[in-house]
Design a protein around this motif. Structure first.
Motif, short mmCIF file in Angstrom:
data_model
loop_
_atom_site.label_atom_id
_atom_site.label_comp_id
_atom_site.label_asym_id
_atom_site.label_seq_id
_atom_site.Cartn_x
_atom_site.Cartn_y
_atom_site.Cartn_z
N ARG A 226 0.78 -1.38 -0.14
CA ARG A 226 0.16 0.16 0.08
C ARG A 226 0.91 1.06 0.00
O ARG A 226 1.85 1.29 0.43
CB ARG A 226 -1.19 0.19 1.52
N LEU A 236 -3.26 9.87 2.59
CA LEU A 236 -4.36 9.84 3.92
C LEU A 236 -5.13 10.90 3.47
O LEU A 236 -6.29 10.91 3.80
CB LEU A 236 -4.03 9.92 4.90
N TRP A 238 -7.94 13.57 1.68
CA TRP A 238 -8.80 13.59 0.85
C TRP A 238 -8.80 13.93 -0.55
O TRP A 238 -8.11 13.36 -1.62
CB TRP A 238 -10.27 12.41 1.02
N ILE A 247 -4.96 8.71 -3.35
CA ILE A 247 -4.46 8.10 -1.66
C ILE A 247 -4.27 7.04 -2.33
O ILE A 247 -3.70 6.28 -3.10
CB ILE A 247 -6.12 8.37 -1.62
N ASN A 248 -4.88 5.83 -1.10
CA ASN A 248 -4.48 4.49 -0.92
C ASN A 248 -4.86 3.79 -1.71
O ASN A 248 -5.39 3.64 -3.07
CB ASN A 248 -5.87 3.95 -0.21
N TYR A 266 -9.34 2.08 -3.15
CA TYR A 266 -9.32 2.68 -4.02
C TYR A 266 -8.23 2.76 -5.02
O TYR A 266 -7.49 2.31 -5.07
CB TYR A 266 -8.82 3.82 -2.99
C1 LIG Z 1 -6.54 4.42 3.29
O1 LIG Z 1 -6.31 3.33 4.09
C2 LIG Z 1 -6.39 3.90 5.32
C3 LIG Z 1 -5.76 2.29 6.28
O2 LIG Z 1 -6.04 1.34 5.79
C4 LIG Z 1 -7.43 4.03 5.67
O3 LIG Z 1 -7.25 4.31 7.61
C5 LIG Z 1 -7.95 5.51 5.35
O4 LIG Z 1 -9.40 5.66 5.81
C6 LIG Z 1 -7.62 5.66 3.94
N1 LIG Z 1 -8.06 6.49 2.89
C7 LIG Z 1 -9.19 6.74 2.08
C8 LIG Z 1 -9.26 8.06 1.56
O5 LIG Z 1 -9.73 5.86 3.12
#
Ligand SMILES: *[C@@H]1O[C@H](CO)[C@@H](O)[C@H](O)[C@H]1NC(C)=O
Ligand SMILES: *[C@@H]1O[C@H](CO)[C@@H](O)[C@H](O)[C@H]1NC(C)=O
Ligand SMILES: *[C@@H]1O[C@H](CO)[C@@H](O)[C@H](O)[C@H]1NC(C)=O
Ligand SMILES: *[C@@H]1O[C@H](CO)[C@@H](O)[C@H](O)[C@H]1NC(C)=O
Ligand SMILES: *[C@@H]1O[C@H](CO)[C@@H](O)[C@H](O)[C@H]1NC(C)=O
Ligand SMILES: *[C@@H]1O[C@H](CO)[C@@H](O)[C@H](O)[C@H]1NC(C)=O
Ligand SMILES: *[C@@H]1O[C@H](CO)[C@@H](O)[C@H](O)[C@H]1NC(C)=O
Ligand SMILES: *[C@@H]1O[C@H](CO)[C@@H](O)[C@H](O)[C@H]1NC(C)=O
Length: 479
Positions: A226, A236, A238, A247-248, A266
Motif C-alpha cells: 500500500r 491519507l 482525501w 490516496i490509498n 481506491y
Molecule cells: C486509506 O487506508 C487507511 C488504512 O487502511 C484508512 O484508514 C484510510 O481511511 C484510507 N483512506 C481513505 C481515503 O479511504
C-alpha cells in the motif's frame, strides 16, 4: 459379538467426527491457517518472490489509445454538432520496473520510483504513429483561454490569424501523444512563459512521477504494497487544496490480501488528478482463477444532486459541469481539459448527444478491476479514461472560435490494461485449489461422520429385526 463391537465403534467414531468437524468449522482453524500462510508470503523482503514481483511485475501492461477524427470542422465553427470517427487502437507495451529501491524503518516501508517506458506494438495496433488525426488544437485553445481579456489579446489573435492557426488542426498521432514543437507556443513565449512543446504524454516516456513509499506488510499484512507517501505527501488526505492528490493504492488498485465483497478499492490515476473507488460487482473467472470484479459505481461520477460527496468534482468551488465530467484544468497547466469515461459512459446524456459518433457501452468503456479474493492478487484490470476539451466562443478570438456551440469535445481515450500471465495464473490456480480443499476439511470430516452415522443406524436396525422373520425365511433357505 465382534460385529456389534464394530457397529458401536462406528457409532462412537461418528459422534467424534461430527463434534470435531463442527468444532473445526466453527473455529475456522483451517481458514486461519491459510490466512497465516498468506500473511507470511505477502511481506516485501529482499530475496522473496513477492519482492521480485514487486520490483518487476511479470504480467504485460498495454496502453491503447483511440482518437476521435473530426470530419466536419467548418460546419462545427458554424454552430453545427461535431461528427467524429474513432480511430485506433495505437497500442504500446508498458514497462514499469521499480527502481532505486530502498528499505526504510527496519523493513516496514520501502521507497522506490516507478518509471514507465512505452514501446509501440504495431501488431496490436490499427494504424501507425504516422497516422493523421484532425482534432482540437489544444495549445491554441490553451493560449486563447490564457490570453482572453488581457492587453495582448488582440495581438495574439492577429498572430494566430496570420499564421493560420485555428481551433482545429491536423496532427500526427505520434506527435500528439509524445510531443512536438508547437509554432504558436514558440511565438508567444515572450508573453506567456510556457514550454513550447505539447503532447498528451509529453515527457512521460521513461520518466518516473516521483518517489513512492510503500508499506512492506511487515507490520500489518493488509498494508502490503500500500502506498504511504508520494513525493513526500501523506496519501491519507482525501482532498488536497489543489485537487491533485493520490490516496490509498498502488497504481492500479490498493492491495488487500483476502479481499471481501464489501471493500472499497481506491484507485489512483494521475490522469484524473484524483483517486476514485471501485466496488464489488460480480464474480468472474480469469484464466480459470476465481475473482471478484470491482467497478466504480455510478455515484462516483454522479452530479451534486445525486451525490453531495462529489463537491470536490466542482472546480472552482460551486462550478459543476454535470454527471461524469471532471475539470482537471489546474493539473494541466490551465489547458481546459475535462476528463470523463470513454464515449461519456455514465455521464449526462447531454454530452453524448452533443457529438455525433459517441456510443457509450458498459463492456467497452467501463473501468474494471478483477481481483482474486483469497490472495488479493490482480487478475485483470482495465483503466479507461477519455480526454476532452471544453470549447466555447471567445469574443476576442471570433475568427478562431466562430459560432461554435459550447461543448465538451472528445479528443482521445485510453485503455490501460493488464492481464495476469499464464505462469502466474497456473501457480495461483494451484494455490486456490489447495486452499479450497483445506478450507473444506471440516465439511469432509462432518460428511464422513454422517456417513458412519447412517451405517451405524442401518446395522442397529438390522440387528433389532425380530427373530420371527428369520424363522419364517428358514424353510425357503433349506429347501
Ligand atoms: C486509506 O487506508 C487507511 C488504512 O487502511 C484508512 O484508514 C484510510 O481511511 C484510507 N483512506 C481513505 C481515503 O479511504
Ligand atoms: C538485496 O540483496 C542484494 C544481495 O544481497 C543486494 O545487492 C541488494 O542491494 C538488496 N536490495 C535492497 C533493495 O536492499
Ligand atoms: C528492528 O528489528 C529488530 C529485529 O526484529 C529489532 O530487534 C529492533 O529493535 C528493531 N529496531 C527498530 C528501530 O525498530
Ligand atoms: C520510449 O523510450 C524507449 C527507450 O528509451 C524507446 O525504445 C521507445 O521507442 C520510446 N517510446 C516512444 C513512444 O517514444
Ligand atoms: C482523419 O481525418 C483526416 C481528414 O479527413 C484524414 O486525412 C485522415 O486520413 C483521417 N485519419 C485516419 C487515421 O483515418
Ligand atoms: C443531476 O442529474 C440528474 C439526473 O441525470 C438531473 O435530473 C439533475 O438535474 C442534475 N443536477 C444538476 C445540478 O445538474
Ligand atoms: C475548470 O477549472 C478552471 C480552474 O479551476 C476554471 O478556470 C474553469 O472555468 C473550469 N472550467 C469549466 C468549464 O468549468
Ligand atoms: C481496451 O478497451 C477497448 C475498448 O475500450 C477494447 O476495444 C480493447 O480490446 C481493450 N484492450 C484490451 C487489451 O483488453
Amino acid at each position: 459379538m465382534l460385529r456389534s463391537c464394530c457397529v458401536y465403534g462406528a457409532g462412537v467414531l461418528c459422534v467424534l467426527l461430527l463434534i470435531a468437524g463442527i468444532a473445526m468449522a466453527l473455529t475456522q482453524v483451517f481458514q486461519k491457517l491459510i490466512n497465516n500462510t498468506i500473511k507470511k508470503q505477502v511481506v516485501l523482503e529482499n530475496g522473496t518472490e513477492a519482492f521480485s514481483v514487486f520490483e518487476n511485475p511479470p504480467p504485460p501492461v498495454y496502453m491503447q489509445f483511440y482518437f476521435f477524427n473530426l470530419t466536419n470542422p467548418a460546419e462545427v465553427l458554424d454552430g453545427d454538432k461535431p461528427f467524429v470517427q474513432q480511430i485506433g487502437p495505437y497500442t504500446y507495451r508498458e514497462y514499469r520496473p521499480k527502481e532505486e529501491v530502498k528499505f526504510l524503518d527496519n523493513g516496514t516501508r520501502v521507497e522506490a520510483v516507478n518509471p514507465k517506458t512505452y514501446v509501440f506494438e504495431p501488431n496490436m495496433s490499427r494504424g501507425s504513429e504516422d497516422d493523421i488525426v484532425r482534432t482540437v488544437n489544444i495549445p491554441a485553445v490553451t493560449v486563447m483561454e490564457k490570453t482572453k481579456g488581457r492587453w495582448f489579446e488582440r495581438f495574439v489573435s492577429d498572430l494566430m490569424t496570420s499564421h493560420n492557426v485555428g481551433l482545429f488542426g491536423t496532427f500526427r498521432v505520434g506527435d500528439l501523444l509524445w510531443g512536438y514543437e508547437d509554432p504558436l507556443l514558440k511565438l508567444i513565449q515572450t508573453f506567456i512563459p510556457m514550454d513550447d512543446h505539447f503532447g498528451l504524454f509529453y515527457k512521460k516516456n521513461g520518466t518516473d512521477d516521483g518517489d513512492y513509499i510503500f508499506f512492506t506488510g511487515k507490520q500489518n499484512y493488509q498494508d502490503f504494497a500500500r502506498i504511504d507517501e508520494w513525493n513526500g505527501q501523506s496519501t491519507l488526505n482525501w482532498w488536497s487544496t489543489e485537487g491533485c492528490n493520490r490516496i490509498n493504492g498502488t497504481d492500479g488498485a490498493s492491495f488487500h490480501p483476502v479481499i471481501t465483497k464489501t471493500e472499497k478499492l481506491y484507485m489512483f490515476s494521475s490522469d484524473l488528478c484524483r483517486s476514485i473507488y471501485a466496488q464489488y460487482e460480480s464474480d468472474v473467472s480469469v484464466q480459470g482463477v476465481p475473482g471478484f470484479r470491482f467497478v466504480p459505481p455510478s455515484e462516483v461520477f454522479a452530479n451534486l444532486t445525486i451525490n453531495p460527496d462529489n463537491a470536490g468534482f466542482c472546480v472552482p468551488a460551486g462550478n459543476c459541469l454535470g454527471s461524469g465530467l471532471l475539470n482537471v484544468s489546474v493539473c494541466k497547466e490551465d489547458a481546459p481539459i475535462i476528463m470523463s469515461s470513454p464515449h461519456f459512459y455514465q455521464a449526462d446524456d447531454k454530452f453524448v448527444q452533443d457529438v455525433f459518433g459517441m456510443n457509450p457501452n458498459k463492456e467497452e468503456h467501463e473501468t474494471v478491476v478483477d481481483i482474486n479474493p483469497l490472495t488479493g492478487m490482480l487478475l485483470h484490470g482495465a483503466k479507461r479514461v477519455q480526454v476532452n476539451v471544453y470549447l466555447q466562443q471567445i469574443p476576442g478570438f471570433s475568427s478562431q472560435t466562430g459560432k461554435i456551440r459550447t461543448l465538451v469535445f472528445p479528443v482521445m481515450y485510453l485503455n490501460e490494461s493488464v492481464l495476469i500471465d499464464e505462469e502466474s495464473a497456473k501457480k495461483l490456480y494451484a494455490v486456490v485449489t489447495e486452499a479450497n480443499v483445506i478450507i473444506n476439511i471440516p465439511f469432509i470430516v462432518i460428511s464422513v461422520g454422517i456417513l458412519l452415522g447412517i451405517i451405524f443406524i442401518v446395522f442397529v436396525c438390522r440387528q433389532q429385526t425380530p427373530p420371527s422373520t428369520e424363522a419364517e425365511r428358514e424353510p425357503l433357505l433349506s429347501s
